[in-house]
Scaffold this motif. Sequence first.
Motif, PDB file in Angstrom:
ATOM      1  N   ASP A  54      -5.907   4.173   5.825  1.00  0.00           N
ATOM      2  CA  ASP A  54      -5.559   3.807   4.454  1.00  0.00           C
ATOM      3  C   ASP A  54      -6.572   2.834   3.871  1.00  0.00           C
ATOM      4  OD1 ASP A  54      -3.638   3.320   2.104  1.00  0.00           O
ATOM      5  OD2 ASP A  54      -3.845   1.318   2.983  1.00  0.00           O
ATOM      6  N   ARG A  55      -6.946   1.832   4.649  1.00  0.00           N
ATOM      7  CA  ARG A  55      -7.907   0.833   4.150  1.00  0.00           C
ATOM      8  C   ARG A  55      -9.301   1.424   4.032  1.00  0.00           C
ATOM      9  NH1 ARG A  55      -5.923  -2.446   0.871  1.00  0.00           N
ATOM     10  NH2 ARG A  55      -4.811  -0.505   0.556  1.00  0.00           N
ATOM     11  N   ALA A  56      -9.679   2.347   4.912  1.00  0.00           N
ATOM     12  CA  ALA A  56     -10.966   3.035   4.762  1.00  0.00           C
ATOM     13  C   ALA A  56     -10.945   3.900   3.506  1.00  0.00           C
ATOM     14  CB  ALA A  56     -11.262   3.883   5.995  1.00  0.00           C
ATOM     15  N   ASN A  57      -9.848   4.608   3.296  1.00  0.00           N
ATOM     16  CA  ASN A  57      -9.733   5.423   2.083  1.00  0.00           C
ATOM     17  C   ASN A  57      -9.824   4.546   0.838  1.00  0.00           C
ATOM     18  OD1 ASN A  57      -9.486   7.797   3.501  1.00  0.00           O
ATOM     19  ND2 ASN A  57      -7.254   7.817   3.451  1.00  0.00           N
ATOM     20  N   PHE A  58      -9.185   3.411   0.869  1.00  0.00           N
ATOM     21  CA  PHE A  58      -9.163   2.510  -0.284  1.00  0.00           C
ATOM     22  C   PHE A  58     -10.532   1.883  -0.536  1.00  0.00           C
ATOM     23  CE2 PHE A  58      -8.525  -1.561  -2.386  1.00  0.00           C
ATOM     24  CZ  PHE A  58      -7.603  -1.266  -3.377  1.00  0.00           C
ATOM     25  N   HIS A  59     -11.103   1.256   0.493  1.00  0.00           N
ATOM     26  CA  HIS A  59     -12.347   0.494   0.317  1.00  0.00           C
ATOM     27  C   HIS A  59     -13.608   1.350   0.383  1.00  0.00           C
ATOM     28  CE1 HIS A  59     -10.588  -3.505   0.190  1.00  0.00           C
ATOM     29  NE2 HIS A  59      -9.834  -3.203   1.233  1.00  0.00           N
TER      30      HIS A  59
ATOM     31  N   LEU B  40       6.447   7.871  12.009  1.00  0.00           N
ATOM     32  CA  LEU B  40       5.125   8.339  12.426  1.00  0.00           C
ATOM     33  C   LEU B  40       5.224   9.376  13.521  1.00  0.00           C
ATOM     34  CD1 LEU B  40       1.974   6.601  12.223  1.00  0.00           C
ATOM     35  CD2 LEU B  40       3.712   6.747  10.514  1.00  0.00           C
ATOM     36  N   GLY B  41       6.236   9.268  14.350  1.00  0.00           N
ATOM     37  CA  GLY B  41       6.426  10.260  15.399  1.00  0.00           C
ATOM     38  C   GLY B  41       6.689  11.651  14.841  1.00  0.00           C
ATOM     39  N   ARG B  42       7.189  11.707  13.612  1.00  0.00           N
ATOM     40  CA  ARG B  42       7.480  12.995  12.963  1.00  0.00           C
ATOM     41  C   ARG B  42       6.314  13.485  12.115  1.00  0.00           C
ATOM     42  NH1 ARG B  42      12.503  11.226   9.835  1.00  0.00           N
ATOM     43  NH2 ARG B  42      12.173   9.199  10.733  1.00  0.00           N
ATOM     44  N   GLY B  43       5.302  12.644  11.901  1.00  0.00           N
ATOM     45  CA  GLY B  43       4.186  13.036  11.045  1.00  0.00           C
ATOM     46  C   GLY B  43       4.515  12.858   9.578  1.00  0.00           C
ATOM     47  N   TRP B  44       3.611  13.301   8.742  1.00  0.00           N
ATOM     48  CA  TRP B  44       3.802  13.131   7.306  1.00  0.00           C
ATOM     49  C   TRP B  44       4.961  13.993   6.847  1.00  0.00           C
ATOM     50  CZ3 TRP B  44       2.596  15.993   2.653  1.00  0.00           C
ATOM     51  CH2 TRP B  44       2.665  15.215   1.502  1.00  0.00           C
ATOM     52  N   GLN B  45       5.858  13.427   6.055  1.00  0.00           N
ATOM     53  CA  GLN B  45       7.087  14.098   5.655  1.00  0.00           C
ATOM     54  C   GLN B  45       7.022  14.732   4.262  1.00  0.00           C
ATOM     55  OE1 GLN B  45       9.984  14.273   7.784  1.00  0.00           O
ATOM     56  NE2 GLN B  45       8.248  13.826   9.100  1.00  0.00           N
ATOM     57  N   GLY B  46       5.863  14.742   3.643  1.00  0.00           N
ATOM     58  CA  GLY B  46       5.741  15.398   2.352  1.00  0.00           C
ATOM     59  C   GLY B  46       5.966  14.485   1.164  1.00  0.00           C
ATOM     60  N   TYR B  47       6.069  13.196   1.391  1.00  0.00           N
ATOM     61  CA  TYR B  47       6.220  12.253   0.288  1.00  0.00           C
ATOM     62  C   TYR B  47       5.485  10.955   0.623  1.00  0.00           C
ATOM     63  CZ  TYR B  47       9.839  10.367   3.365  1.00  0.00           C
ATOM     64  OH  TYR B  47      10.511   9.868   4.441  1.00  0.00           O
ATOM     65  N   ASP B  48       5.043  10.279  -0.430  1.00  0.00           N
ATOM     66  CA  ASP B  48       4.340   9.009  -0.242  1.00  0.00           C
ATOM     67  C   ASP B  48       5.341   7.902   0.056  1.00  0.00           C
ATOM     68  OD1 ASP B  48       2.105  10.462  -0.870  1.00  0.00           O
ATOM     69  OD2 ASP B  48       1.838   9.597  -2.863  1.00  0.00           O
ATOM     70  N   GLN B  49       4.879   6.894   0.792  1.00  0.00           N
ATOM     71  CA  GLN B  49       5.709   5.758   1.174  1.00  0.00           C
ATOM     72  C   GLN B  49       4.961   4.479   0.836  1.00  0.00           C
ATOM     73  OE1 GLN B  49       6.171   6.282   5.394  1.00  0.00           O
ATOM     74  NE2 GLN B  49       5.962   8.462   5.057  1.00  0.00           N
TER      75      GLN B  49
ATOM     76  N   THR C 113       0.843  -1.179   0.000  1.00  0.00           N
ATOM     77  CA  THR C 113       0.000   0.000   0.000  1.00  0.00           C
ATOM     78  C   THR C 113       0.883   1.235   0.000  1.00  0.00           C
ATOM     79  OG1 THR C 113      -1.885   1.106   1.033  1.00  0.00           O
ATOM     80  CG2 THR C 113      -0.258   0.125   2.522  1.00  0.00           C
ATOM     81  N   THR C 114       0.462   2.236  -0.723  1.00  0.00           N
ATOM     82  CA  THR C 114       1.172   3.506  -0.736  1.00  0.00           C
ATOM     83  C   THR C 114       0.477   4.419   0.256  1.00  0.00           C
ATOM     84  OG1 THR C 114       1.819   3.195  -3.025  1.00  0.00           O
ATOM     85  CG2 THR C 114       1.905   5.447  -2.166  1.00  0.00           C
ATOM     86  N   ILE C 115       1.237   4.832   1.255  1.00  0.00           N
ATOM     87  CA  ILE C 115       0.709   5.701   2.294  1.00  0.00           C
ATOM     88  C   ILE C 115       0.988   7.143   1.882  1.00  0.00           C
ATOM     89  CG2 ILE C 115       0.834   6.334   4.735  1.00  0.00           C
ATOM     90  CD1 ILE C 115      -0.280   3.532   4.260  1.00  0.00           C
ATOM     91  N   GLY C 116      -0.100   7.875   1.700  1.00  0.00           N
ATOM     92  CA  GLY C 116       0.013   9.283   1.306  1.00  0.00           C
ATOM     93  C   GLY C 116      -0.483  10.202   2.400  1.00  0.00           C
ATOM     94  N   LYS C 117      -0.460  11.480   2.119  1.00  0.00           N
ATOM     95  CA  LYS C 117      -0.841  12.496   3.101  1.00  0.00           C
ATOM     96  C   LYS C 117      -2.222  12.218   3.700  1.00  0.00           C
ATOM     97  CE  LYS C 117      -1.428  17.457   3.652  1.00  0.00           C
ATOM     98  NZ  LYS C 117      -1.327  18.767   3.012  1.00  0.00           N
ATOM     99  N   GLU C 118      -3.155  11.826   2.870  1.00  0.00           N
ATOM    100  CA  GLU C 118      -4.541  11.609   3.331  1.00  0.00           C
ATOM    101  C   GLU C 118      -4.627  10.497   4.371  1.00  0.00           C
ATOM    102  OE1 GLU C 118      -4.232  13.009  -0.798  1.00  0.00           O
ATOM    103  OE2 GLU C 118      -3.520  11.193   0.180  1.00  0.00           O
ATOM    104  N   ASP C 119      -3.691   9.562   4.335  1.00  0.00           N
ATOM    105  CA  ASP C 119      -3.720   8.426   5.261  1.00  0.00           C
ATOM    106  C   ASP C 119      -3.196   8.778   6.645  1.00  0.00           C
ATOM    107  OD1 ASP C 119      -4.674   6.737   3.195  1.00  0.00           O
ATOM    108  OD2 ASP C 119      -2.629   6.539   2.437  1.00  0.00           O
TER     109      ASP C 119
END
Length: 139
Positions: free
Chosen positions: A55-60, A101-110, A30-36
């Motif tokens: 992520d799974r709620a966003n996907f499904h 995760l402790g740093r929050g979203w870093q501006g790129y997808d993972q 799964t690609t984790i993006g800002k929305e996740d």
Amino acid sequence: MFRLRYILPALAFVMTQTAFAGPNLASYYTTIGKEDFYNSRGAPLKDVGAVIQQDRANFHRFGLRHPGDETDPFFGDRAMRAKIPDLVRAGGVDRYLQELLGRGWQGYDQTWLIQICGTRGGVTHLRIDPADGDGYSDC
């Protein structure tokens, strides 16, 4: 008789390890993006289990899919998605992802590898690893 003395303990050890490890029921990337990294109300998520659940709620549920997202055979069901944080705690998370995760979203997808582990009776835990190829830890 002599051989049984060595064979029985070895057999017991193998059976214990197999019972503990559990089979890999399914795996997906799964690609984790800002929305996740944010729940449906916009609050930031700081727990890997909560991010995977979102992520799974966003996907499904919401149809929000990133390039690289794969489907899974379990989390289309809302009740199963609700169990994700507990399943993650029961399984384990790569230390790098915990720190990230402790740093929050870093501006790129993972991209993460999600392994769904369990028995014929159902899902018992999830293993979460970055999909960077540095090591694959099975169920």
